[in-house]
Design a protein around this motif. Structure first.
Motif, PDB file in Angstrom:
ATOM      1  N   LEU A   1      -1.441   0.310 -11.434  1.00  0.00           N
ATOM      2  CA  LEU A   1      -2.439   0.488 -10.817  1.00  0.00           C
ATOM      3  C   LEU A   1      -3.767   0.391 -10.921  1.00  0.00           C
ATOM      4  N   ASN A   2      -4.129   0.972 -12.146  1.00  0.00           N
ATOM      5  CA  ASN A   2      -5.390   0.427 -12.467  1.00  0.00           C
ATOM      6  C   ASN A   2      -5.902  -1.071 -12.377  1.00  0.00           C
TER       7      ASN A   2
ATOM      8  N   ILE B   1      -4.825  -3.152 -10.209  1.00  0.00           N
ATOM      9  CA  ILE B   1      -5.108  -2.890  -8.454  1.00  0.00           C
ATOM     10  C   ILE B   1      -6.454  -2.714  -8.115  1.00  0.00           C
ATOM     11  N   VAL B   2      -6.244  -1.383  -8.470  1.00  0.00           N
ATOM     12  CA  VAL B   2      -7.060  -0.640  -8.128  1.00  0.00           C
ATOM     13  C   VAL B   2      -8.925  -1.011  -8.465  1.00  0.00           C
ATOM     14  N   THR B   3      -9.312  -1.851  -9.938  1.00  0.00           N
ATOM     15  CA  THR B   3     -10.277  -2.476  -9.719  1.00  0.00           C
ATOM     16  C   THR B   3     -10.058  -3.660  -9.514  1.00  0.00           C
ATOM     17  N   GLY B   4      -8.995  -4.470  -8.615  1.00  0.00           N
ATOM     18  CA  GLY B   4      -8.932  -5.624  -7.942  1.00  0.00           C
ATOM     19  C   GLY B   4     -10.067  -5.501  -6.815  1.00  0.00           C
ATOM     20  N   PRO B   5     -10.039  -6.727  -6.534  1.00  0.00           N
ATOM     21  CA  PRO B   5     -10.831  -7.106  -4.905  1.00  0.00           C
ATOM     22  C   PRO B   5      -9.714  -6.523  -3.613  1.00  0.00           C
ATOM     23  N   GLU B   6      -8.861  -6.865  -4.096  1.00  0.00           N
ATOM     24  CA  GLU B   6      -8.025  -6.329  -2.705  1.00  0.00           C
ATOM     25  C   GLU B   6      -7.429  -4.779  -3.037  1.00  0.00           C
ATOM     26  N   GLY B   7      -8.227  -4.042  -3.933  1.00  0.00           N
ATOM     27  CA  GLY B   7      -7.875  -2.966  -4.336  1.00  0.00           C
ATOM     28  C   GLY B   7      -8.338  -1.652  -3.486  1.00  0.00           C
ATOM     29  N   ALA B   8      -9.341  -1.767  -2.281  1.00  0.00           N
ATOM     30  CA  ALA B   8      -9.805  -1.260  -1.779  1.00  0.00           C
ATOM     31  C   ALA B   8      -9.983   0.156  -1.731  1.00  0.00           C
ATOM     32  N   LEU B   9      -8.655   0.119  -0.449  1.00  0.00           N
ATOM     33  CA  LEU B   9      -7.883   1.328  -0.433  1.00  0.00           C
ATOM     34  C   LEU B   9      -6.868   1.898  -0.684  1.00  0.00           C
ATOM     35  N   VAL B  10      -6.694   1.527  -1.814  1.00  0.00           N
ATOM     36  CA  VAL B  10      -5.214   2.097  -3.248  1.00  0.00           C
ATOM     37  C   VAL B  10      -6.258   2.923  -3.829  1.00  0.00           C
ATOM     38  N   LYS B  11      -7.853   2.299  -4.335  1.00  0.00           N
ATOM     39  CA  LYS B  11      -8.043   3.651  -4.711  1.00  0.00           C
ATOM     40  C   LYS B  11      -8.898   4.520  -4.258  1.00  0.00           C
ATOM     41  N   GLU B  12      -9.263   3.715  -3.261  1.00  0.00           N
ATOM     42  CA  GLU B  12      -9.537   5.700  -1.192  1.00  0.00           C
ATOM     43  C   GLU B  12      -8.872   6.229  -2.043  1.00  0.00           C
TER      44      GLU B  12
ATOM     45  N   ASP C   1       0.888  -1.466   0.179  1.00  0.00           N
ATOM     46  CA  ASP C   1       0.118   0.039   0.287  1.00  0.00           C
ATOM     47  C   ASP C   1       0.335   1.238   0.591  1.00  0.00           C
ATOM     48  N   ASP C   2       1.565   1.035   0.965  1.00  0.00           N
ATOM     49  CA  ASP C   2       2.603   2.553   0.509  1.00  0.00           C
ATOM     50  C   ASP C   2       3.405   3.196  -0.108  1.00  0.00           C
ATOM     51  N   ILE C   3       4.134   1.917  -1.141  1.00  0.00           N
ATOM     52  CA  ILE C   3       4.791   2.378  -2.505  1.00  0.00           C
ATOM     53  C   ILE C   3       3.538   2.457  -3.638  1.00  0.00           C
ATOM     54  N   ALA C   4       2.415   1.457  -3.467  1.00  0.00           N
ATOM     55  CA  ALA C   4       0.792   2.465  -4.536  1.00  0.00           C
ATOM     56  C   ALA C   4       0.594   3.211  -4.347  1.00  0.00           C
ATOM     57  N   ALA C   5       0.706   4.277  -2.665  1.00  0.00           N
ATOM     58  CA  ALA C   5       0.227   5.691  -2.664  1.00  0.00           C
ATOM     59  C   ALA C   5       1.856   6.223  -2.938  1.00  0.00           C
ATOM     60  N   LEU C   6       3.086   6.207  -2.785  1.00  0.00           N
ATOM     61  CA  LEU C   6       3.905   6.478  -3.380  1.00  0.00           C
ATOM     62  C   LEU C   6       3.647   7.016  -4.895  1.00  0.00           C
ATOM     63  N   VAL C   7       3.994   6.053  -5.872  1.00  0.00           N
ATOM     64  CA  VAL C   7       3.490   5.745  -7.019  1.00  0.00           C
ATOM     65  C   VAL C   7       2.253   6.991  -7.716  1.00  0.00           C
ATOM     66  N   ILE C   8       1.051   7.285  -6.700  1.00  0.00           N
ATOM     67  CA  ILE C   8       0.014   7.628  -6.998  1.00  0.00           C
ATOM     68  C   ILE C   8       0.470   9.399  -7.250  1.00  0.00           C
ATOM     69  N   LEU C   9       1.211   9.183  -5.694  1.00  0.00           N
ATOM     70  CA  LEU C   9       1.432  11.211  -5.611  1.00  0.00           C
ATOM     71  C   LEU C   9       2.932  11.289  -6.240  1.00  0.00           C
ATOM     72  N   LEU C  10       3.539  10.477  -6.804  1.00  0.00           N
ATOM     73  CA  LEU C  10       4.959  10.551  -7.902  1.00  0.00           C
ATOM     74  C   LEU C  10       3.726  11.341  -9.077  1.00  0.00           C
ATOM     75  N   GLU C  11       3.133  10.266  -9.370  1.00  0.00           N
ATOM     76  CA  GLU C  11       2.069  10.679 -10.676  1.00  0.00           C
ATOM     77  C   GLU C  11       1.165  11.999 -10.749  1.00  0.00           C
ATOM     78  N   LYS C  12       0.731  12.847  -9.408  1.00  0.00           N
ATOM     79  CA  LYS C  12      -0.599  13.661  -9.472  1.00  0.00           C
ATOM     80  C   LYS C  12       0.277  14.820  -9.522  1.00  0.00           C
ATOM     81  N   SER C  13       1.727  14.563  -8.660  1.00  0.00           N
ATOM     82  CA  SER C  13       2.187  15.503  -8.301  1.00  0.00           C
ATOM     83  C   SER C  13       3.241  16.203  -9.764  1.00  0.00           C
ATOM     84  N   GLY C  14       3.572  15.093 -10.770  1.00  0.00           N
ATOM     85  CA  GLY C  14       3.703  15.382 -12.007  1.00  0.00           C
ATOM     86  C   GLY C  14       5.956  14.505 -11.791  1.00  0.00           C
ATOM     87  N   VAL C  15       6.222  14.363 -10.196  1.00  0.00           N
ATOM     88  CA  VAL C  15       7.410  14.241  -9.891  1.00  0.00           C
ATOM     89  C   VAL C  15       7.936  12.972 -10.899  1.00  0.00           C
ATOM     90  N   ILE C  16       6.537  11.558 -11.166  1.00  0.00           N
ATOM     91  CA  ILE C  16       6.902  10.891 -11.737  1.00  0.00           C
ATOM     92  C   ILE C  16       8.313  11.144 -13.457  1.00  0.00           C
TER      93      ILE C  16
END
Length: 229
Positions: free
Chosen positions: A195-196, A198-209, A164-179
């Protein structure tokens, strides 16, 4: 060396070559605040909820304290203490206080606390603040940068579990343009597709949130900016 946290990892990637987070890049600053909030949530310190009934994403989200701040998260003390007011806080209020206050003292305190924690562990070198700057600069070591980037590559670009930590990090890097500064277009595309899934999968609820909260904060910032400009 100790393991890096989500907020520390984002900070290492987001500062420029002078060890500074530019005030002209609002998305990077908002994502720094988001990284702290998400880390506090993942650590069981706060609860982020609401916002689903509003037409404008982000509005209606509230943040409340749910537990004490662990000792290893001491660098988030400025943010935690600000949130710990005995009642839930609206995300609009948090963004206004951190990004549109006259003094900028809350954001500067958070930046300084994160930077100092990295310097103490040998992940960054502290430098004096420049003329008219209110917070010092922190230059991440090359080893620290490589450590974060290699970790992202190992989880998102290779088969295996994505934390979850790395998924969150990639989201932040992508949304900020840092990636874009660390990964090729092909790698960015591969990570986004992963990530897509993961987000659409059964265990991706927290990442989507987490993705929804970051999107909501950025959307809300755009609305608030029109009020202050």
């Amino acid at each position: 060396m100790k393991d890096l946290s989500l907020t520390q990892e984002y900070f290492i990637c987001a500062v420029n070559d002078k060890g500074k987070l530019s005030g002209f890049n609002v998305d990077r600053l908002v994502c720094l605040l988001a990284s702290g909030l998400l880390e506090l949530q993942l650590s069981g310190c706060i609860r982020i909820e609401g916002g689903t009934k509003h037409l404008l994403t982000g509005f209606g989200i509230s943040v409340s304290i749910t537990g004490p701040l662990p000792e290893e998260k001491a660098f988030l003390r400025p943010l935690y203490d600000y949130l710990n007011q005995g009642k839930p806080m609206k995300m609009e209020k948090i963004l206004e206080d951190y990004h549109y206050s006259f003094s900028g003292k809350r954001l500067n305190a958070l930046i300084a606390s994160i930077g100092e924690s990295l310097a103490e562990e040998g992940f960054a070198q502290a430098a004096e603040a420049g003329l008219l700057e209110c917070v010092g600069r922190f230059l991440p070591t090359r080893d620290a940068i490589n450590r974060v980037i290699d970790l992202v590559r190992s989880e998102l670009l290779e088969e295996g579990e994505v934390t979850d930590d790395i998924a969150a990090l990639v989201i932040l890097l992508e949304k900020s343009g840092v990636i874009r500064e660390y990964f090729s277009r092909y790698e960015q595309k591969e990570m986004k597709e992963r990530l897509n899934v993961i987000v659409t999968g059964p265990e991706g609820a927290l990442v989507k949130e987490m993705l929804d909260y970051v999107n909501g904060m950025l959307d809300m910032t755009s609305v608030i900016m029109t009020v202050y400009t």
